[in-house]
Design an enzyme around this catalytic site. Structure first.
Site, PDB file in Angstrom:
ATOM      1  CG  LEU A 135       8.806  91.605  -6.320  1.00 17.45           C
ATOM      2  CD1 LEU A 135       8.738  90.399  -7.259  1.00 17.45           C
ATOM      3  CD2 LEU A 135       8.840  92.894  -7.144  1.00 17.45           C
ATOM      4  CG  ASP A 160      12.763  82.235  -0.713  1.00 16.33           C
ATOM      5  OD1 ASP A 160      11.839  82.015   0.081  1.00 16.33           O
ATOM      6  OD2 ASP A 160      13.396  81.319  -1.293  1.00 16.33           O
ATOM      7  CE1 TYR A 210      17.572  76.911  -2.294  1.00 15.45           C
ATOM      8  CE2 TYR A 210      17.291  79.241  -1.792  1.00 15.45           C
ATOM      9  CZ  TYR A 210      16.758  78.026  -2.163  1.00 15.45           C
ATOM     10  OH  TYR A 210      15.413  77.927  -2.410  1.00 15.45           O
ATOM     11  CE  LYS A 235      12.705  78.307   0.473  1.00 14.71           C
ATOM     12  NZ  LYS A 235      13.844  79.118   0.038  1.00 14.71           N
ATOM     13  CG  HIS A 284      14.124  73.544   1.079  1.00 14.70           C
ATOM     14  ND1 HIS A 284      15.362  74.141   0.979  1.00 14.70           N
ATOM     15  CD2 HIS A 284      13.538  73.723  -0.126  1.00 14.70           C
ATOM     16  CE1 HIS A 284      15.505  74.666  -0.237  1.00 14.70           C
ATOM     17  NE2 HIS A 284      14.419  74.411  -0.926  1.00 14.70           N
TER      18      HIS A 284
END
Length: 316
Positions: free
Chosen positions: A20, A48, A53, A82, A115
């Protein structure tokens, strides 16, 4: 449950991977610092991230504050990021990772992923497009990118490497050139798109899966009023009532019981906390079968601006 008690799976290289984690896609820079700090306090140890982003610096700020405050040590954390599509040429990969490491204020990543399989035209524009709004491709191919990823491991900048959004043919192509095998394929996965065939394919090759958008990505930018809303599904709501849990907790637990690490995203403290409370109940085999029966090949994250790219993974 504290961080050290979160169950893990084992990668094909022997490293542990917490089942998780907290996703950070679409988390605004102003909100993500508090979200990551709250998550560490709750017990999350797996984060993550991704260059695209555009919030890695804030994630790094939060993590480094908690490390400096002796709340957690770097070795207790599992940090993924990523490689973005504009850095697919082999010679660009290591420098792209170094930028991510600088942003995240760490000397290494636990996991670095390609990615998407599509390479974009190189440059500072993250989404270079033509006059029709379609992505301008690079002349690179992701097998070249993979060689750059392997270099990251050899330099000690990433412990493990993997892929994201790759289909079976694309995984085969990576394996055909791989000196270091991918440990993971991060894919959209939830009951409306349960991905069992791709999961089985990866499992046969000792590649683990991470489920992104496990709640159906209700806040995705591309959502339209007519799209199905997973959290409102009657079966999922009925099961939530039966187990005295939220629909989100049922959806997270669904992946955990399939042995699939899962990275729900939230910036709301109460949801970050409740999404973590998924280890004190078990969904029955009968109810797991009900959840599996909801599969309708419904993909929430299509990345349509790339659908003309030669390496677009969702053509079938």
């Amino acid at each position: 449950m504290s961080g050290e008690q979160i169950p893990s799976i084992k990668f094909n290289n022997g490293y542990d991977y917490p089942i998780l984690g907290l996703g950070t896609w679409n988390s605004k820079p102003g909100e993500v610092v508090a979200a990551v700090k709250d998550a560490i306090d709750v017990g999350y140890r797996h984060f993550d991230c991704a260059f695209v982003y555009e919030n890695e610096e804030q994630v790094g700020e939060a993590i480094s504050a908690k490390i400096e405050g002796k709340v957690v040590s770097r070795s207790e954390l599992f940090i993924t990021s990523k490689l973005w599509c504009t850095a697919h040429k082999k010679e660009l990969v290591v420098d792209a990772l170094k930028k991510t490491l600088q942003n995240l204020r760490t000397t290494y990543l636990d996991l670095y992923l390609i990615h998407w399989p599509m390479g974009f035209k190189e440059g500072d524009n993250l989404f270079p497009v033509d006059k029709n709004g379609k992505i301008l491709p690079s002349d690179s191919y992701f097998t070249e990118t993979w060689k750059g990823m392997e270099e990251c491991v050899k330099l000690g900048l990433a412990k493990s490497i993997g892929v994201s959004n790759f289909n079976t043919k694309q995984i085969e192509d990576v394996l055909s050139v791989a000196e270091i095998k991918p440990v993971n394929n991060q894919i959209e996965c939830h009951p409306y798109l349960n991905q069992q065939k791709l999961i089985d394919f990866c499992k046969e090759r000792n590649i683990s899966i991470t489920a992104y958008s496990p709640l159906g990505s209700p806040d995705r930018p591309s959502a339209t009023p007519n799209d199905p809303v997973l959290l409102e599904d009657a079966t999922i709501k009925d099961l939530a009532k039966k187990y005295d849990k939220t629909p989100a907790q049922v959806l997270i637990r669904y992946q955990i019981q399939r042995g699939i690490p899962v990275i729900p995203k939230s910036v709301t403290k109460s949801r970050i906390e409740s999404n973590f409370k998924v280890f004190d109940f078990k969904i029955s085999d009968e109810d797991m079968a009900k959840l599996n029966s909801l599969d309708r090949n419904c993909r929430m994250v299509n990345f349509d601006m790339c659908d003309q790219h030669k390496d677009y993974p969702f053509k079938n």
